[in-house]
Write a protein that holds these residues in place. Structure first.
Motif, PDB file in Angstrom:
ATOM      1  N   ALA A 100      -0.376   0.265  -3.081  1.00 52.46           N
ATOM      2  CA  ALA A 100       1.003   0.182  -2.599  1.00 52.46           C
ATOM      3  C   ALA A 100       1.084   0.606  -1.130  1.00 52.46           C
ATOM      4  N   PHE A 101       0.375   1.684  -0.777  1.00 54.86           N
ATOM      5  CA  PHE A 101       0.414   2.147   0.620  1.00 54.86           C
ATOM      6  C   PHE A 101      -0.125   1.073   1.568  1.00 54.86           C
ATOM      7  N   PHE A 102      -1.243   0.481   1.192  1.00 55.34           N
ATOM      8  CA  PHE A 102      -1.816  -0.543   2.072  1.00 55.34           C
ATOM      9  C   PHE A 102      -0.919  -1.778   2.137  1.00 55.34           C
ATOM     10  N   ALA A 103      -0.294  -2.113   0.997  1.00 57.32           N
ATOM     11  CA  ALA A 103       0.613  -3.261   1.013  1.00 57.32           C
ATOM     12  C   ALA A 103       1.753  -3.012   1.983  1.00 57.32           C
ATOM     13  N   ILE A 104       2.295  -1.769   1.973  1.00 51.44           N
ATOM     14  CA  ILE A 104       3.367  -1.429   2.910  1.00 51.44           C
ATOM     15  C   ILE A 104       2.872  -1.561   4.349  1.00 51.44           C
ATOM     16  N   SER A 105       1.674  -1.029   4.608  1.00 53.85           N
ATOM     17  CA  SER A 105       1.173  -1.085   5.985  1.00 53.85           C
ATOM     18  C   SER A 105       0.981  -2.531   6.437  1.00 53.85           C
ATOM     19  N   GLY A 106       0.494  -3.391   5.528  1.00 51.15           N
ATOM     20  CA  GLY A 106       0.332  -4.800   5.874  1.00 51.15           C
ATOM     21  C   GLY A 106       1.664  -5.469   6.160  1.00 51.15           C
ATOM     22  N   ALA A 107       2.664  -5.186   5.306  1.00 51.03           N
ATOM     23  CA  ALA A 107       3.980  -5.799   5.505  1.00 51.03           C
ATOM     24  C   ALA A 107       4.599  -5.308   6.811  1.00 51.03           C
ATOM     25  N   LEU A 108       4.396  -4.023   7.121  1.00 46.91           N
ATOM     26  CA  LEU A 108       4.959  -3.484   8.369  1.00 46.91           C
ATOM     27  C   LEU A 108       4.332  -4.149   9.590  1.00 46.91           C
ATOM     28  N   LEU A 109       2.998  -4.294   9.573  1.00 46.51           N
ATOM     29  CA  LEU A 109       2.365  -4.917  10.736  1.00 46.51           C
ATOM     30  C   LEU A 109       2.743  -6.389  10.828  1.00 46.51           C
ATOM     31  N   GLY A 110       2.807  -7.062   9.661  1.00 41.62           N
ATOM     32  CA  GLY A 110       3.216  -8.460   9.665  1.00 41.62           C
ATOM     33  C   GLY A 110       4.608  -8.613  10.248  1.00 41.62           C
ATOM     34  N   HIS A 111       5.501  -7.684   9.896  1.00 36.68           N
ATOM     35  CA  HIS A 111       6.867  -7.714  10.417  1.00 36.68           C
ATOM     36  C   HIS A 111       6.878  -7.454  11.920  1.00 36.68           C
ATOM     37  N   GLU A 112       6.091  -6.476  12.322  1.00 40.78           N
ATOM     38  CA  GLU A 112       5.960  -6.147  13.745  1.00 40.78           C
ATOM     39  C   GLU A 112       5.528  -7.368  14.551  1.00 40.78           C
ATOM     40  N   LYS A 113       4.625  -8.149  13.927  1.00 41.91           N
ATOM     41  CA  LYS A 113       4.079  -9.322  14.598  1.00 41.91           C
ATOM     42  C   LYS A 113       4.993 -10.528  14.439  1.00 41.91           C
ATOM     43  N   ASN A 114       6.156 -10.295  13.825  1.00 46.39           N
ATOM     44  CA  ASN A 114       7.177 -11.332  13.713  1.00 46.39           C
ATOM     45  C   ASN A 114       6.725 -12.525  12.867  1.00 46.39           C
ATOM     46  N   ILE A 115       6.018 -12.235  11.781  1.00 42.89           N
ATOM     47  CA  ILE A 115       5.585 -13.287  10.876  1.00 42.89           C
ATOM     48  C   ILE A 115       6.705 -13.577   9.883  1.00 42.89           C
ATOM     49  N   ASN A 116       7.084 -14.837   9.758  1.00 43.80           N
ATOM     50  CA  ASN A 116       8.173 -15.196   8.854  1.00 43.80           C
ATOM     51  C   ASN A 116       7.652 -15.685   7.513  1.00 43.80           C
ATOM     52  N   GLY A 117       8.601 -16.090   6.671  1.00 43.90           N
ATOM     53  CA  GLY A 117       8.267 -16.747   5.418  1.00 43.90           C
ATOM     54  C   GLY A 117       7.343 -15.909   4.559  1.00 43.90           C
ATOM     55  N   PHE A 118       6.460 -16.554   3.845  1.00 44.01           N
ATOM     56  CA  PHE A 118       5.581 -15.847   2.935  1.00 44.01           C
ATOM     57  C   PHE A 118       4.342 -15.309   3.634  1.00 44.01           C
ATOM     58  N   GLY A 119       4.205 -15.571   4.905  1.00 40.52           N
ATOM     59  CA  GLY A 119       3.040 -15.083   5.631  1.00 40.52           C
ATOM     60  C   GLY A 119       2.912 -13.572   5.509  1.00 40.52           C
ATOM     61  N   ILE A 120       4.079 -12.893   5.496  1.00 38.42           N
ATOM     62  CA  ILE A 120       4.074 -11.439   5.413  1.00 38.42           C
ATOM     63  C   ILE A 120       3.530 -10.977   4.060  1.00 38.42           C
ATOM     64  N   VAL A 121       3.791 -11.776   3.021  1.00 36.65           N
ATOM     65  CA  VAL A 121       3.236 -11.463   1.701  1.00 36.65           C
ATOM     66  C   VAL A 121       1.719 -11.612   1.736  1.00 36.65           C
ATOM     67  N   VAL A 122       1.260 -12.656   2.422  1.00 39.62           N
ATOM     68  CA  VAL A 122      -0.183 -12.881   2.504  1.00 39.62           C
ATOM     69  C   VAL A 122      -0.868 -11.709   3.204  1.00 39.62           C
ATOM     70  N   VAL A 123      -0.294 -11.258   4.324  1.00 31.65           N
ATOM     71  CA  VAL A 123      -0.889 -10.119   5.027  1.00 31.65           C
ATOM     72  C   VAL A 123      -0.890  -8.878   4.143  1.00 31.65           C
ATOM     73  N   GLY A 124       0.232  -8.634   3.470  1.00 32.41           N
ATOM     74  CA  GLY A 124       0.328  -7.463   2.612  1.00 32.41           C
ATOM     75  C   GLY A 124      -0.699  -7.483   1.494  1.00 32.41           C
ATOM     76  N   VAL A 125      -0.814  -8.623   0.835  1.00 34.80           N
ATOM     77  CA  VAL A 125      -1.755  -8.743  -0.282  1.00 34.80           C
ATOM     78  C   VAL A 125      -3.183  -8.544   0.209  1.00 34.80           C
ATOM     79  N   MET A 126      -3.493  -9.183   1.335  1.00 38.50           N
ATOM     80  CA  MET A 126      -4.833  -9.089   1.897  1.00 38.50           C
ATOM     81  C   MET A 126      -5.200  -7.638   2.235  1.00 38.50           C
ATOM     82  N   THR A 127      -4.264  -6.922   2.845  1.00 37.17           N
ATOM     83  CA  THR A 127      -4.507  -5.532   3.205  1.00 37.17           C
ATOM     84  C   THR A 127      -4.688  -4.676   1.956  1.00 37.17           C
ATOM     85  N   ALA A 128      -3.827  -4.914   0.969  1.00 36.10           N
ATOM     86  CA  ALA A 128      -3.842  -4.066  -0.222  1.00 36.10           C
ATOM     87  C   ALA A 128      -5.093  -4.285  -1.061  1.00 36.10           C
ATOM     88  N   LEU A 129      -5.520  -5.532  -1.184  1.00 35.42           N
ATOM     89  CA  LEU A 129      -6.580  -5.842  -2.138  1.00 35.42           C
ATOM     90  C   LEU A 129      -7.943  -6.075  -1.486  1.00 35.42           C
TER      91      LEU A 129
END
Lengths: 216, 216, 216
Positions: free
Chosen positions: A15-44
């Protein structure tokens, strides 16, 4: 009993890594489901590599709780960011470090259970802890944290050594875990706040001008 | 019967991704065999990760048809580009999307056959579809498509949901596949032509100036 | 007997790649343990992927000699660089090429032993040789060598063909290995010194202005 700790710790770390991935994805202004992809990748990412290397079934394929935790954490993060101002960089680093510390311990423990020696186990812990965040940074085109000047891999390694030492001293299991996580988190936070730096391998050759440009 | 569909679909998907890799490699002015490396990586990356995660033998190690299809597709692409003007970006995206849609379906199906739940299967489909193109973009130092504004992971996910829905309704197998591929391709093409955008996770915080620089 | 060659060759290859990773990490001014992470990733990346793809136990998890060789090579490199001026780029490329050539041979051999066909084996050799250096370059945010103009993947492939040809001619095992390594290293060094270039896939379309900007 050991495996219960694993599952709880693993879900928290994911969960912590998923949050960090979503935060960085958001920071980088990624829209749509891309932010989910970054979060999942970071977490798993880290745990997946660890299970592949140890020849075990992948943890999130086996039981879907990890995926649910990942998706929930990403969703909550996205909702939170929409309605509240974006959290400061300090929280991002704190979250990233807790994930790192937890996965480090899990990686070491899983390797030891598989019967590897301590040197392989410490490497496996660092792999598990570092790899998810590394993928996140590469995909988001950031300079990976591992490659920056601050204490990152060193904190992870120190946490691993703490675990090994406490383990050798026959300290109860839960304290090995908490001690290792504490050392990693404290070292990294301390390094950021008081500028404590591990400069064992700092570049010393007098090519200052080159240095400036190559780290750009 | 199922497995025949798999092989044909898999070879088509591999060829499409190989073409997309060779096209991007050419666009980036990569000489020598580097273009072959990019093509192979794009074509085989996603499916390789899927088979690793499911603990199955890697598809292209098992039977060499996939490798032959990959190399042939790269070779034909390179010849084509030498003698004809370079195709427009639209064809690149179309080819990339068809590959994405096909690998998405194969990933879901392979996961379900392995006995995973639907949430794991959908994640596996997205992994299979996205990972090859992601490696291509990272290695070519492009901003990965997943990270850009347009519909990519969302189209993939919608295709997966279509597959799950048709599957649950007991529609014949071939229609599940075609329906899922159709939804993914149509969504992505539609999003590019009419600017239909899934902005569920669009950044809303008022940090415009930061936003401009960080997406550079 | 074969497996003894493997172990010695593998340790040499691992050490060479570890050095190349530490050198690039140092060049990029990475402090702390980050340089160890780059070195380990470069040294073990290719072989790890190979073992994953072939479904074998990972070589460095099985026996810790490889890890010891990796860490020692990184440590010696770091010490060397601290007290001596930084080596020229030529040595970096030579070290990188020797690692590439050795891992290429090991990858082909391991694949053949697993019972794959020659086309899969050659692909596996290139995977093993290229992947570690590719990860190094991606993480250090360099343009990967594979993607640059010079002979890299082609030299690797030529080495693989040499191995296959000598193998088919029933040449003693040791000469197959040395011949393949020699061809790869000579081709790459020759290409750098005399500008011999394999331009089979050079871009020919008259988009010069685009070309300039896209390779930036």
């Amino acid at each position: 009993m050991t495996s219960e700790y694993f599952i709880v710790l693993g879900i928290i770390g994911v969960a912590f890594f998923a949050i960090s991935g979503a935060l960085l994805g958001h920071e980088k202004n990624i829209n749509g489901f891309g932010i989910v992809v970054v979060g999942v990748m970071t977490a798993l990412g880290g745990g997946t590599l660890r299970d592949l290397l140890l020849g075990k079934p992948i943890f999130w394929v086996d039981s879907s709780e990890y995926l649910l935790a990942t998706y929930s954490a990403i969703f909550v993060t996205v909702l939170f960011i929409r309605y509240f101002p974006s959290p400061s960089n300090f929280y991002f680093i704190l979250i990233d470090t807790v994930g790192l510390a937890i996965f480090n311990v899990i990686g070491i423990e899983k390797a030891l259970i598989s019967g590897t020696g301590m040197i392989v186990a410490l490497t496996m812990g660092m792999t598990t802890g570092i790899f998810g965040g590394l993928m996140r940074d590469v995909v988001c085109r950031e300079v990976p944290y591992v490659m920056r000047g601050d204490v990152y891999a060193s904190a992870c390694f120190a946490g691993g050594l703490t675990y090994a030492a406490l383990f050798a001293l026959d300290i109860p299991y839960i304290w090995c875990i908490l001690g290792s996580i504490g050392v990693t988190v404290l070292l990294r936070i301390a390094s950021l706040h008081w500028g404590v730096n591990v400069d064992l391998f700092r570049k010393r050759t007098p090519r200052q001008q080159k240095k400036e440009s190559s780290t750009e």
